[in-house]
Design an enzyme around this catalytic site. Structure first.
Site, PDB file in Angstrom:
ATOM      1  N   THR A  68     -12.435 -13.205   5.314  1.00  0.00           N
ATOM      2  CA  THR A  68     -12.861 -13.813   5.782  1.00  0.00           C
ATOM      3  C   THR A  68     -13.170 -15.671   5.631  1.00  0.00           C
ATOM      4  O   THR A  68     -11.390 -15.902   5.648  1.00  0.00           O
ATOM      5  CB  THR A  68     -14.319 -13.685   5.202  1.00  0.00           C
ATOM      6  OG1 THR A  68     -16.133 -14.481   5.602  1.00  0.00           O
ATOM      7  CG2 THR A  68     -14.533 -14.611   3.734  1.00  0.00           C
ATOM      8  N   LYS A  72      -8.693 -15.983   7.759  1.00  0.00           N
ATOM      9  CA  LYS A  72      -8.736 -15.312   9.717  1.00  0.00           C
ATOM     10  C   LYS A  72      -7.561 -15.656  10.242  1.00  0.00           C
ATOM     11  O   LYS A  72      -6.477 -14.395  10.692  1.00  0.00           O
ATOM     12  CB  LYS A  72      -9.821 -15.066  10.323  1.00  0.00           C
ATOM     13  CG  LYS A  72     -10.895 -13.820   9.593  1.00  0.00           C
ATOM     14  CD  LYS A  72     -11.931 -13.096  10.423  1.00  0.00           C
ATOM     15  CE  LYS A  72     -13.000 -13.154   9.753  1.00  0.00           C
ATOM     16  NZ  LYS A  72     -14.371 -12.248  11.040  1.00  0.00           N
ATOM     17  N   ASP A 109     -14.498  -5.867  12.988  1.00  0.00           N
ATOM     18  CA  ASP A 109     -15.325  -6.725  13.501  1.00  0.00           C
ATOM     19  C   ASP A 109     -16.127  -6.158  14.794  1.00  0.00           C
ATOM     20  O   ASP A 109     -17.518  -5.469  14.698  1.00  0.00           O
ATOM     21  CB  ASP A 109     -15.523  -8.148  13.587  1.00  0.00           C
ATOM     22  CG  ASP A 109     -15.035  -8.930  12.368  1.00  0.00           C
ATOM     23  OD1 ASP A 109     -15.504  -8.388  11.400  1.00  0.00           O
ATOM     24  OD2 ASP A 109     -14.570 -10.024  11.968  1.00  0.00           O
ATOM     25  N   GLY A 136     -14.120 -17.483  17.436  1.00  0.00           N
ATOM     26  CA  GLY A 136     -13.248 -15.403  17.036  1.00  0.00           C
ATOM     27  C   GLY A 136     -13.913 -14.185  17.177  1.00  0.00           C
ATOM     28  O   GLY A 136     -13.690 -13.274  17.055  1.00  0.00           O
ATOM     29  N   THR A 159     -18.551 -24.247  26.568  1.00  0.00           N
ATOM     30  CA  THR A 159     -18.077 -25.246  27.037  1.00  0.00           C
ATOM     31  C   THR A 159     -17.182 -24.215  27.626  1.00  0.00           C
ATOM     32  O   THR A 159     -16.617 -22.345  27.855  1.00  0.00           O
ATOM     33  CB  THR A 159     -16.189 -25.420  25.788  1.00  0.00           C
ATOM     34  OG1 THR A 159     -17.154 -26.302  25.274  1.00  0.00           O
ATOM     35  CG2 THR A 159     -14.719 -25.890  26.683  1.00  0.00           C
ATOM     36  N   THR A 161     -14.311 -23.135  30.023  1.00  0.00           N
ATOM     37  CA  THR A 161     -12.975 -23.096  30.549  1.00  0.00           C
ATOM     38  C   THR A 161     -12.937 -21.991  29.294  1.00  0.00           C
ATOM     39  O   THR A 161     -12.049 -21.023  29.436  1.00  0.00           O
ATOM     40  CB  THR A 161     -12.511 -24.174  29.911  1.00  0.00           C
ATOM     41  OG1 THR A 161     -12.745 -24.694  28.700  1.00  0.00           O
ATOM     42  CG2 THR A 161     -12.793 -25.083  31.148  1.00  0.00           C
ATOM     43  N   MET A 226     -25.665 -12.064  15.393  1.00  0.00           N
ATOM     44  CA  MET A 226     -24.176 -11.502  14.450  1.00  0.00           C
ATOM     45  C   MET A 226     -24.371 -11.765  13.732  1.00  0.00           C
ATOM     46  O   MET A 226     -24.040 -11.446  12.255  1.00  0.00           O
ATOM     47  CB  MET A 226     -22.615 -11.797  14.951  1.00  0.00           C
ATOM     48  CG  MET A 226     -22.650 -11.196  16.058  1.00  0.00           C
ATOM     49  SD  MET A 226     -20.219 -11.294  16.523  1.00  0.00           S
ATOM     50  CE  MET A 226     -20.586 -10.839  17.452  1.00  0.00           C
ATOM     51  N   TYR A 228     -27.510 -12.784  10.177  1.00  0.00           N
ATOM     52  CA  TYR A 228     -28.218 -13.040   9.586  1.00  0.00           C
ATOM     53  C   TYR A 228     -29.429 -13.068   8.118  1.00  0.00           C
ATOM     54  O   TYR A 228     -28.818 -13.727   8.145  1.00  0.00           O
ATOM     55  CB  TYR A 228     -27.347 -10.668   9.049  1.00  0.00           C
ATOM     56  CG  TYR A 228     -26.820 -10.625   8.141  1.00  0.00           C
ATOM     57  CD1 TYR A 228     -27.122 -11.255   7.224  1.00  0.00           C
ATOM     58  CD2 TYR A 228     -26.028 -10.729   8.009  1.00  0.00           C
ATOM     59  CE1 TYR A 228     -26.184 -11.143   5.404  1.00  0.00           C
ATOM     60  CE2 TYR A 228     -25.065 -11.545   7.341  1.00  0.00           C
ATOM     61  CZ  TYR A 228     -25.132 -11.524   5.909  1.00  0.00           C
ATOM     62  OH  TYR A 228     -24.599 -10.968   4.973  1.00  0.00           O
TER      63      TYR A 228
END
Length: 287
Positions: A68, A72, A109, A136, A159, A161, A226, A228
């Site tokens: 985690t 990663k 994930d 990510g 952003t 881009t 995502m 919680y």
């Protein structure tokens, strides 16, 4: 006569910090449900000592590990082989020590997210989906969402881009078969209602919201954060105020990605419903 104890396979999760991790509880429950003999621990790796900690773990009998934040990307660089999801995500959350001593990296994930979404919605086929964020967490979910058959996947980010970069990468896959499904838009350019809105940013942890227009939420829109917690997240509270039909937090994704990791290591995929219920109850008790 000497009785030798059976060797128990070791697994762990590496992070910094790591004390908050639910992974030891989740994998302990999975082991009990599937009657797999293993141990699973949380390891606090030094910020500048992840590689040494991981190698020490594997050399002392470790069979696999979860990774985690903030490791990663470092874990990705240490792998000898990668799954398609991990290669595209540029990060791994699951490491397996293979029989030849090499390390394989996976990213479960996105698979965990899709499994949780399908458990709630039945299918993602042909849905118009908005993915908020281009970091990510978002990157690891794009291929599983496309493989689940979404009709359109719009990526938006503060952003722009970064969102466009992701669209460019995934549009080139498989001779461009996903190109017509992908689009990058700034938050101010978003128009029309989406059937599913997924917030991959960590803004809710600080009680903050991405600057999204209210018009993306309709009476049938499902919103997924995502993040919680014991209480609805800031994003999900906002979605309900805009009239969303349903909101879902990321606890099911957490359990789902863990189940995919467990299956990679043990070749048996545990039932997530029981563990998710226990974890939800545990969260309520911790208030």
């Amino acid at each position: 006569m000497t009785v030798t104890s059976p060797i128990v396979d070791r697994y762990a999760v590496f992070g910094h910090p790591i004390g908050h991790s639910k992974s030891p509880f989740i994998h302990g429950q999975f082991a009990a449900l599937t009657q797999e003999s293993l141990t699973y621990e949380a390891i606090l790796a030094p910020i500048d000592g992840f590689e040494a900690s991981l190698k020490s773990f594997f050399s002392s009998g470790g069979k696999g590990a979860n990774v985690t934040v903030p490791f990663k990307e470092q874990a990705f660089a240490l792998c000898d082989s990668l799954s398609a999801e991990a290669a595209l995500a540029g990060a791994v959350n699951t490491l397996s020590l293979l029989a030849d001593g090499s390390i394989r990296g996976d990213n479960t994930d996105g698979l965990g997210l899709v499994a949780d979404l399908i458990s709630h919605l039945g299918s993602l086929q042909h849905k118009r989906v908005l993915l908020v964020g281009a970091g990510g967490a978002a990157r690891g979910c794009i291929l599983p969402l496309l493989n689940a058959g979404v009709g359109q996947l719009v990526i938006t980010n503060r952003t722009q881009t970064k969102a466009k970069d992701l669209v460019d990468i995934f549009s080139q896959l498989e001779e461009g078969i996903y190109k017509d499904k992908l689009q990058a838009l700034s938050m101010s350019e978003l128009t029309g209602e989406f059937e599913l809105v997924i917030n991959s940013t960590s803004a809710s942890l600080a009680g903050e919201l991405p600057p999204l227009p209210q018009s993306i939420i309709g009476s049938t829109t499902v919103c997924y954060d995502m993040m919680y917690g014991a209480m609805p997240t800031a994003f999900n509270q906002w979605a309900l105020q805009q009239g969303a039909a349903k909101v879902i937090d990321g606890l099911g994704m957490l359990v789902g990605q863990a189940a995919k990791s467990f299956a990679l290591w043990r070749t048996v995929e545990p039932d997530t419903a029981v563990v998710l219920k226990l974890l939800r109850e545990k969260l309520q008790l911790d208030i």
